[in-house]
Design an enzyme around this catalytic site. Structure first.
Site, PDB file in Angstrom:
ATOM      1  CE  LYS A  73      -8.284  -3.520   4.472  1.00 18.79           C
ATOM      2  NZ  LYS A  73      -7.644  -2.615   3.527  1.00 18.79           N
ATOM      3  CD1 TRP A 103      -2.041  -2.195   1.991  1.00 16.66           C
ATOM      4  CD2 TRP A 103      -2.891  -1.436   0.081  1.00 16.66           C
ATOM      5  NE1 TRP A 103      -3.010  -3.072   1.576  1.00 16.66           N
ATOM      6  CE2 TRP A 103      -3.551  -2.628   0.418  1.00 16.66           C
ATOM      7  CE3 TRP A 103      -3.263  -0.769  -1.099  1.00 16.66           C
ATOM      8  CZ2 TRP A 103      -4.554  -3.185  -0.378  1.00 16.66           C
ATOM      9  CZ3 TRP A 103      -4.271  -1.312  -1.895  1.00 16.66           C
ATOM     10  CH2 TRP A 103      -4.901  -2.513  -1.534  1.00 16.66           C
ATOM     11  CG  ASP A 144      -3.192   3.785   4.310  1.00 21.69           C
ATOM     12  OD1 ASP A 144      -4.244   3.578   4.947  1.00 21.69           O
ATOM     13  OD2 ASP A 144      -2.873   3.133   3.289  1.00 21.69           O
TER      14      ASP A 144
HETATM   15  C1  LIG Z   1      -7.030  -2.137   2.395  1.00 23.05           C
HETATM   16  C2  LIG Z   1      -5.988  -1.082   2.425  1.00 23.05           C
HETATM   17  C3  LIG Z   1      -5.895  -0.091   1.433  1.00 23.05           C
HETATM   18  C4  LIG Z   1      -6.778  -0.063   0.198  1.00 23.05           C
HETATM   19  O1  LIG Z   1      -8.001   0.443   0.482  1.00 23.05           O
HETATM   20  P1  LIG Z   1      -9.087   0.689  -0.667  1.00 23.05           P
HETATM   21  O2  LIG Z   1     -10.188   1.301   0.135  1.00 23.05           O
HETATM   22  O3  LIG Z   1      -9.418  -0.632  -1.268  1.00 23.05           O
HETATM   23  O4  LIG Z   1      -8.513   1.631  -1.662  1.00 23.05           O
HETATM   24  C5  LIG Z   1      -4.924   0.872   1.570  1.00 23.05           C
HETATM   25  N1  LIG Z   1      -4.078   0.874   2.606  1.00 23.05           N
HETATM   26  C6  LIG Z   1      -4.129  -0.072   3.566  1.00 23.05           C
HETATM   27  C7  LIG Z   1      -3.161  -0.032   4.699  1.00 23.05           C
HETATM   28  C8  LIG Z   1      -5.085  -1.074   3.501  1.00 23.05           C
HETATM   29  O5  LIG Z   1      -5.149  -2.016   4.459  1.00 23.05           O
END
Ligand SMILES: *Cc1c(COP(=O)(O)O)cnc(C)c1O
Length: 355
Positions: free
Chosen positions: A192, A101, A168
């Site tokens: 999540k 990511w 993030d």
């Molecule tokens: C799941 C995830 C993403 C991607 O998220 P989307 O909403 O599918 O774009 C980005 N960063 C992390 C750390 C993730 O766990």
């Protein structure tokens, strides 16, 4: 019987939330209408948005100079929005590369300016969090990923720097205590720890915006959404409603303090067994292990089909590791009860016994 759901995302949410969410689809607030057929400008939905925002603020103790937004496009859209809104023309940004990511975020930032990777664990397949890196003081911001969902590593501390910090937190927001004022912008895809896919939480310090010297398309400008309280256009009403229910659930049970303790118990239960086992081994560096996603391998591949069979029979779902790591990944997000982790550990023990 409900499965023990270790899926990495979309993933488990509280059972109570599923029940309340499903009844809202048939009859919301006794309106004899579905939540998803009423106007997002109606008093009933505006109250949902207001409560969702205020629960985020209360749960994380968000200081008043920050705005809370519910956007669309997932965390992946934030990869570019962050750079668009924070990197000055001819500016510079610093990124910590801790996994898939992070690297996707870096790729987007490169479209906007000088993007420096100040630390990376790529050469060791992202099995640890780089430390001892330095952040150039002339960077417009520093970007990191608090929890690396795929590789099972988690930042246990964050750098203190004068530079704006962007994080993030998609896969560990609301799982542990954080100090929001250590960050200038936090984002997280809902799917999540918060709700269904379809909305992205953003917490941003207002004063960092508006300094890039570039024009930003309306929908990609955080200031648009701040000024319209996430109602510039039709918001994703159902994901926001379910997120609100999840935050209510968290608050009713004791908030961050309660969930952090429970998350640590679950992680300890699994990691302690892995460390004592002769047939399993963890794949992430000990000190950087994630409480949300535990990645591990079988030391003897010949046990794989037996283990998979036992998991299937025991109602374990979503344990397969990401293809870039292999092995197994037990995602133990907020809604997962300790009992489900115990069921998994019992199966692992039984496999070891049978050897
Ligand atoms: C799941 C995830 C993403 C991607 O998220 P989307 O909403 O599918 O774009 C980005 N960063 C992390 C750390 C993730 O766990």
């Amino acid at each position: 019987m409900k499965k023990h759901n270790f899926s990495a995302g979309p993933c488990i949410l509280p059972q109570q939330v599923f029940k309340e969410a499903s009844s809202s689809l048939l009859n919301f607030n006794n309106l004899d209408l579905s939540l998803i057929e009423i106007s997002h400008r109606s008093a009933d939905f505006v109250a949902v948005m207001d409560e969702a925002i205020s629960l985020v603020k209360e749960t994380l103790n968000v200081p008043s100079e920050y705005s809370v937004l519910f956007l669309q496009g997932g965390a992946s859209m934030e990869f570019l929005m962050v750079a668009y809104n924070l990197m000055k023309t001819n500016g510079k940004a610093a990124y910590l590369d801790t996994g898939a990511w992070s690297s996707k975020a870096i790729k987007e930032a490169k479209l906007f300016g000088d993007t420096q990777v100040v630390g990376s664990s790529k050469i060791k397949n992202y099995s640890y969090i780089p430390k001892g890196y330095s952040i150039p003081t002339d960077a417009n911001y520093f970007h990191c990923t608090s929890n690396n969902t795929i590789f099972g590593t988690q930042m246990k501390s964050f750098p203190s720097t004068e530079v704006n910090v962007v994080c993030d937190m998609s896969s560990d927001i609301f799982s542990r205590k954080i100090n929001v004022s250590d960050f200038d912008l936090i984002y997280a895809g809902a799917q999540k720890n918060l709700g269904p896919a379809g909305t992205t939480l953003v917490i941003v310090k207002d004063e960092i915006l508006g300094h890039t010297g570039r024009e930003i398309p309306t929908m990609l400008d955080y200031r648009t959404h701040i000024s319209k309280e996430s109602m510039f256009n039709t918001p994703p009403v159902f994901p926001i409603y379910v997120s609100m229910l999840t935050l209510r659930w968290l608050k009713e049970n004791g908030g961050i303090e309660w969930i952090e303790k429970r998350n640590n118990q679950k992680a300890d239960l699994l990691y302690n067994f892995i460390d004592s086992s002769s047939i399993f081994e963890g794949s992430a560096a000990f000190e950087d292990r994630s409480t949300m996603n535990a990645t591990f391998l079988l030391t003897d591949n010949s046990l794989e089909s037996e283990f998979n069979k036992m998991c299937l029979e025991g109602g374990i779902n979503g344990l397969k590791g990401h293809r870039s790591v292999g092995g197994y990944r037990a995602s133990m997000y907020n809604a997962m009860p300790l009992e489900s982790v115990q069921v998994l550990v019992d199966i692992m023990k039984e496999l070891e016994r049978k050897g």
